[in-house]
Scaffold this active site. Sequence first.
Site, PDB file in Angstrom:
ATOM      1  N   MET A 278       0.161  -2.805   8.554  1.00 30.16           N
ATOM      2  CA  MET A 278      -0.448  -2.909   7.226  1.00 30.16           C
ATOM      3  C   MET A 278      -1.420  -4.073   7.214  1.00 30.16           C
ATOM      4  O   MET A 278      -1.081  -5.191   7.586  1.00 30.16           O
ATOM      5  CB  MET A 278       0.644  -3.106   6.159  1.00 30.16           C
ATOM      6  CG  MET A 278       0.113  -3.398   4.773  1.00 30.16           C
ATOM      7  SD  MET A 278      -0.929  -2.040   4.167  1.00 30.16           S
ATOM      8  CE  MET A 278      -2.050  -2.950   3.097  1.00 30.16           C
ATOM      9  N   GLU A 279      -2.640  -3.804   6.713  1.00 31.01           N
ATOM     10  CA  GLU A 279      -3.762  -4.722   6.874  1.00 31.01           C
ATOM     11  C   GLU A 279      -3.850  -5.828   5.850  1.00 31.01           C
ATOM     12  O   GLU A 279      -4.958  -6.308   5.552  1.00 31.01           O
ATOM     13  CB  GLU A 279      -5.074  -3.929   6.847  1.00 31.01           C
ATOM     14  CG  GLU A 279      -5.426  -3.287   5.506  1.00 31.01           C
ATOM     15  CD  GLU A 279      -4.981  -1.852   5.344  1.00 31.01           C
ATOM     16  OE1 GLU A 279      -5.517  -1.146   4.482  1.00 31.01           O
ATOM     17  OE2 GLU A 279      -4.070  -1.435   6.093  1.00 31.01           O
ATOM     18  N   ASN A 280      -2.742  -6.303   5.301  1.00 35.23           N
ATOM     19  CA  ASN A 280      -2.810  -7.397   4.324  1.00 35.23           C
ATOM     20  C   ASN A 280      -3.823  -8.443   4.791  1.00 35.23           C
ATOM     21  O   ASN A 280      -3.767  -8.911   5.926  1.00 35.23           O
ATOM     22  CB  ASN A 280      -1.438  -8.069   4.189  1.00 35.23           C
ATOM     23  CG  ASN A 280      -0.311  -7.083   4.063  1.00 35.23           C
ATOM     24  OD1 ASN A 280      -0.263  -6.295   3.143  1.00 35.23           O
ATOM     25  ND2 ASN A 280       0.607  -7.132   5.028  1.00 35.23           N
TER      26      ASN A 280
ATOM     27  N   GLU B 218       0.848  -1.196   0.000  1.00 37.44           N
ATOM     28  CA  GLU B 218       0.000   0.000   0.000  1.00 37.44           C
ATOM     29  C   GLU B 218       0.884   1.247   0.000  1.00 37.44           C
ATOM     30  O   GLU B 218       1.834   1.336   0.769  1.00 37.44           O
ATOM     31  CB  GLU B 218      -0.911   0.021   1.222  1.00 37.44           C
ATOM     32  CG  GLU B 218      -1.933   1.143   1.147  1.00 37.44           C
ATOM     33  CD  GLU B 218      -2.897   1.172   2.335  1.00 37.44           C
ATOM     34  OE1 GLU B 218      -3.675   2.129   2.420  1.00 37.44           O
ATOM     35  OE2 GLU B 218      -2.875   0.246   3.164  1.00 37.44           O
TER      36      GLU B 218
ATOM     37  N   GLU C  63      -6.171  -2.429  12.401  1.00 37.14           N
ATOM     38  CA  GLU C  63      -5.867  -3.301  11.261  1.00 37.14           C
ATOM     39  C   GLU C  63      -6.921  -4.394  11.084  1.00 37.14           C
ATOM     40  O   GLU C  63      -7.239  -4.782   9.954  1.00 37.14           O
ATOM     41  CB  GLU C  63      -4.483  -3.929  11.435  1.00 37.14           C
ATOM     42  CG  GLU C  63      -3.348  -2.923  11.575  1.00 37.14           C
ATOM     43  CD  GLU C  63      -3.340  -1.870  10.471  1.00 37.14           C
ATOM     44  OE1 GLU C  63      -3.633  -2.218   9.310  1.00 37.14           O
ATOM     45  OE2 GLU C  63      -3.049  -0.705  10.775  1.00 37.14           O
TER      46      GLU C  63
END
Length: 933
Positions: free
Chosen positions: A323-325, A167, A358
């Site tokens: 980071m919200e993977n 992102e 997240e």
Amino acid sequence: PNSHPSPVFTLAQVNSTRSVSIPTMTPSPRLPTTVIPHHYDLHYTSICFTRHIFSGTVTIHLTSTTPTTISTITLHSIDLHLHSATLTTTSSNNNNTSATATQFHYHLPTQTCTIHFDDAIPVTSSNNAALTILFDGTLNPNMHGFYRSTYTTLTGERRFMATTQFESTDARRAFPCFDEPAFKATFDVSVTLTLDEEEEEESTRRRRRRQWTVLSNTHCRERHSTLGGGGGVVTRFDFETTPKMSTYLVCLIIGELDCISTLSEVTGVRTSVYTCPGKVGEGRFCLDVASRALDLYAEMLGVPYPLTKSDLVAIPDFAAGAMENWGCVTYREAKILVKPTSTSESTRRGIARTVCHELAHQWFGNLVTPQFWTQLWLKEGVARFLEFVGITTLFPEWDGWTEFTQGVFNLALSLDSLESSHPVEVEVESSDQIKEIYDAISYAKGASLIRMVVEFIGEKKFREGMRQFLERYKYGNVTTPMFWGVLEEVSGKAIVEMMQKWTCEVGFPLLDLTSDHGNIGVSRFLASGERVVGGNDWLIPVSVMTEAGHVTGPYLINAAADNNEQSQEIERTVRDCNAQGQWFKLNVGQSGFYRVKYSKEQWERLKKAMVPSEGVLLSASDRLGLISDSFAIGRAGYDSIVSSLSFVSDFGHHPIAEYAVWQELSENLANLCKLYQSTSFYPSFQKYLSIIYKPHYLRLGWNKRPTDSSRTGTLRATIISLLGGRANDTDVLKEAFDRFEAFCGSADGLTEIEGDMRSVIFKLALKYNEALVFDQLKTIYEKSSFPEEQRTCLAAMGSVREEKRHCDMLEYVLFSDKVRLQDIAFPLNALSSSTNEGGRATWSYFKSQYERIQEKFYGTPVWGACVGLSCRGLTTLEEADDVARFFDGSTGKGAVGSAQRRLDQALEGVRMTAVRLERDCEEVKVFLEGMGM
């Protein structure tokens, strides 16, 4: 200085010198929609940790909504070498047609590659088209794309891991793709590794077996090992197909990791925390929060979590907080690791907030995704709001919404009061423009606007709307009107019209109640104090509390229209209270995104209502909101700053001090300390601070007590910090130094400094004896492996005052390679803002070393911080002009790319500082003299 474009070449270049030029016309920054991806087969065929390179192949399955003939395809690719490409279509009767790429045209400004084929191929919605590309790239050190992160093992060895951060626009650095949020697809990810490889470490070359863990968004469905040609074990990891999602959510991590897990009895989802070896025990708090939060959101939002696993992975080098993977969230180590004996309460709560944020993204952002980055706020603002729903549910004793008001709402008001602010929803196209809007407007203002709507329509209707929104648009892309439209449907209120200006225009209103007739004046609030004509047509939900305990509203008022019945009701309440000599307060609970200016008489009445006591009507949020409004209005010049100083002058006599209220008070007074520190009356201002803070310091002391609440330690640190760091209380400074020396001299580690007090003691000890303490802090920093302690040391070391040590510290932070790229903003912030001399020295260093700084940091995630912090400590108009000339496009260094907005905001702050000093100093001096200072 930015990463260079991949070379332009043809496939025939292997045997020919023919070259291909980049087209002179500028492509659109957005990809064409001629073909649309619906599935990726992504296979990394080789990853080398000694040369930091990777190779892979990707097959992108394409479709077209209308029949078309394809001879070129444009997709995203940067920092990759594309070796070959083949486009194949299969018709309904299994006839295959294929074309081979002849040219690759790269265009650096748009980070795209146009592939030219030797034949035109028809693509329709009924035939299957597949684009297969062979590529390779570099595991870069810059914390974006597919990059390498370093860590030190328990035995002192330096090791590498590979991880991704895509992102917003960096998936294109890891594989060629259609790298925009609307191009959703499913992904089959696989990776082949040589598990027994020869590596060069330090000066020793030896063969050893690495215990790899390989993670992606989904479970590994198959692991197959064979014996490689060099004797090593070659293993292929194949992961299950992902849900339909955007490219920025793809994740791949390869490293030596420890793990702890728990299985939810509610959802059946396994939550796991992964860390570098030896640290996994510090992830237990995070694991507990994550598992419970996932259960909470699944029940509250009404849509099941679509995966069977939820991983949280601590990465040593990480640009953002997390980071919200989807299914595999990555975190900076400082946002996941907790040591019970030394982690501060603020850090612990921050970790819980980050985890909830997240996991909220697993629905808002992942399941339902903004159409483009123009709607970034729609995932970040909602996630910021939901993180507080999460922590207030999981930890009701934390009083989360009060801390939302102090730390999120007020932050948004501060940034949005600048002329260099931007609308919540802002048109962006280029990668640099997208990076600029990852700020408090998208996050904090976005969350504050949602909270305002929740208060207006009610929590029950809001939750119903959230469920309908997710169910209706799951696995799709959305825009802002779609979000407001669902809330309008469920509430029956005109939310789309109400929120149009709030989301599409910059700024917020100031409600002026100084009229004798109770009329409400509305204008845009600007931190500069500039009066703006027109543009006051916000639809504002206004509530009011009176001294009698009555709460009216929220009513919707529109100052640009004729007064309606609701406006008149508010104004009647104001007039009645004024006539009876009673206080009233607008914006109950600080839920509305605006500031309020009261008359002098009304401020005096509210001052008496600020005393915290049993049965007090004003909540902590209301009281800290009044402090915030008063100082913001005073700094801007809409009222005198002396009125603000008078408003809080009795705080030293209050029977108790509440953390959030005193944090707001302290931040505002610290701001004035920075402003006045070089004036002749500053010693008198320090006495004013002592009168307010000393009584509470004597009551709280230095040591933790059994009766302390969870926030007492943070409050204690806040008060001691102001008293020692700003008021320059010598007894406090000496005590801090003595405690620091006892800590450093304790060989058995028994003289510990509790987590809440560590930062303030480190800073005050440095102020007391800089020469001695600086070296001790440097030693602690370089020996520590705990992220919070490292960050605390860096921030304290950045407070140095001696000129040469200040310059040496800048060199150490930026170029010694002792400070991780992710951490340089902490000491830079302190170096640029602790003193006026430090601010000037930082700017002087930045100018003299600009080429070095630009070469190393341009294009990295910290470039904006480098540029913005370089000049924020300046204080005069002449200095602001010097900065502007330095970056002038025609006479200076030119454009700063993604740092432009940070630079504009820093310069606006410098100019306002200069104006305030000129405007306020004499009046403040007279005020202090009148108090006998």
